[in-house]
Design an enzyme around this catalytic site. Sequence first.
Site, PDB file in Angstrom:
ATOM      1  N   ASP A  95     -11.739   2.840   3.590  1.00  0.00           N
ATOM      2  CA  ASP A  95     -12.065   1.075   3.466  1.00  0.00           C
ATOM      3  C   ASP A  95     -13.528   1.061   3.094  1.00  0.00           C
ATOM      4  O   ASP A  95     -14.017  -0.132   3.087  1.00  0.00           O
ATOM      5  CB  ASP A  95     -11.442   0.560   4.849  1.00  0.00           C
ATOM      6  CG  ASP A  95     -10.031  -0.311   4.741  1.00  0.00           C
ATOM      7  OD1 ASP A  95     -10.090  -0.730   3.693  1.00  0.00           O
ATOM      8  OD2 ASP A  95      -9.426  -0.429   5.989  1.00  0.00           O
TER       9      ASP A  95
ATOM     10  N   LYS B 126       0.821  -1.236  -0.117  1.00  0.00           N
ATOM     11  CA  LYS B 126      -0.194   0.019   0.068  1.00  0.00           C
ATOM     12  C   LYS B 126       0.839   1.143  -0.032  1.00  0.00           C
ATOM     13  O   LYS B 126       0.745   2.243  -0.642  1.00  0.00           O
ATOM     14  CB  LYS B 126      -0.882  -0.118   1.014  1.00  0.00           C
ATOM     15  CG  LYS B 126      -2.072  -0.870   1.227  1.00  0.00           C
ATOM     16  CD  LYS B 126      -2.885  -1.117   2.381  1.00  0.00           C
ATOM     17  CE  LYS B 126      -3.926  -2.178   2.090  1.00  0.00           C
ATOM     18  NZ  LYS B 126      -4.520  -2.871   3.215  1.00  0.00           N
TER      19      LYS B 126
ATOM     20  N   GLN C  37      -5.199  -1.359   9.586  1.00  0.00           N
ATOM     21  CA  GLN C  37      -5.185  -2.588   8.767  1.00  0.00           C
ATOM     22  C   GLN C  37      -5.686  -3.683   9.911  1.00  0.00           C
ATOM     23  O   GLN C  37      -5.449  -3.835  10.996  1.00  0.00           O
ATOM     24  CB  GLN C  37      -3.520  -3.143   8.731  1.00  0.00           C
ATOM     25  CG  GLN C  37      -3.313  -4.279   7.870  1.00  0.00           C
ATOM     26  CD  GLN C  37      -3.675  -4.508   6.559  1.00  0.00           C
ATOM     27  OE1 GLN C  37      -3.700  -3.309   5.807  1.00  0.00           O
ATOM     28  NE2 GLN C  37      -4.397  -5.753   5.818  1.00  0.00           N
TER      29      GLN C  37
END
Length: 296
Positions: free
Chosen positions: A121, A54, A98
Amino acid sequence: MVAKVIDGKAFAANVRGQVAGHVAKLKADKGITPGLAVVLVGEDPASKVYVKNKHASTIEVGMESFEHRLPAETSEADLLALIHRLNGDPAVHGILVQLPLPKHLDSELIINSIDPAKDVDGFHISNVGLLGTGQKSMVPCTPLGCLMMLRDHHGSLAGMNAVVVGRSNIVGKPMAQLLLGDSCTVTIAHSRTKDLAEVCKRADILVAAVGRPEMITGDMVKPGATVIDVGINRIERDGKAKLVGDVHYDSAAAVAGAITPVPGGVGPMTIACLLANTLTACCRANGLPEPKGLTA
Ligand code: GUN
C-alpha cells in the site's frame, strides 16, 4: 475542444496482463510465485467487496492470495501477531491491511508494524519518508496508477504545471511527490485554498482528490489540460443511485484535452497497481530486476 477520454479500464487490463506475463516467467524460470496477503478485520460491506475483488485479481494474474478475515472484536495484540507472522513468511511478498479498521485498533500502529519491504500500500512511515526524499520505496497504488496514465498520455511530464486538489496521506500528498519526482511544478490545493478556480486554471495537469462530488467544474479547467479524477462519490440524482467523481465531467470534458471518467478511469488502476507493487516487492525480495514500466 472535446477531450480524449483516458480509458482506465483498458489501461488497468493492460497492466494486469503485463503483471501476469512477469509472474508466469518468474514461475517458469525461477520457481517463484509472488504472494499477497490481505487482512480484513470486521464486516464493513464496502471493505468486503474490495477484498473479494483483490483476491480474484490476484488469482487471475497467477499470484498466491492469502486472505485473513478476522472478527471485528480482534485485539490489537492478535492482529500484530498475525502481521508479525506474515512479515516472516517467505511465501508472502505483499501485505495489505484493509482500512478502515474498527475503532479500537490503532491504524498507524498496525500499518507501521508491516515490514516496509512488504508494504504494498505504501502507507508505512518509512515508505512515506523514502518517497518524500526521492528514494526507492513502495508507492501508494492510486497515485501510482495516476502517474502511469499521465506518463502514457504525455511521455515526459517535465516542466508541466500540476495542481493536486486534496491533501490526504493516501492520494494527495504522494501524488504531489510523484509529480515532483517527474519534474512537474506542483501545487497542492485544498479546502482552505484561496481562489481555487484560479489556482486550478493554471494546471496543465489537474488531479482532483477531494472527495466532494463534481466540485471541479469546467470553468476551473485550463483549455487543453489533462484532468485526472480520483473521486468516487455515490450520490442520488433523479431518484437513482449514481457514481460520480470529484470533477463535473460534462463541463470539464468540454474544455480539457484529456480526462479520466468515473467510473472506468482511475478506479480500476488501484488494484492493478497493487498487483504491480506485489510483483515489485517479490522481485526486490529475490534480488531480481524490477519490472519496467510498473514502478515509479
Ligand atoms: N480502503 C480503501 N482503499 C484502500 C486501500 O487502497 N488500501 C487499504 N489498505 N485499505 C483501503
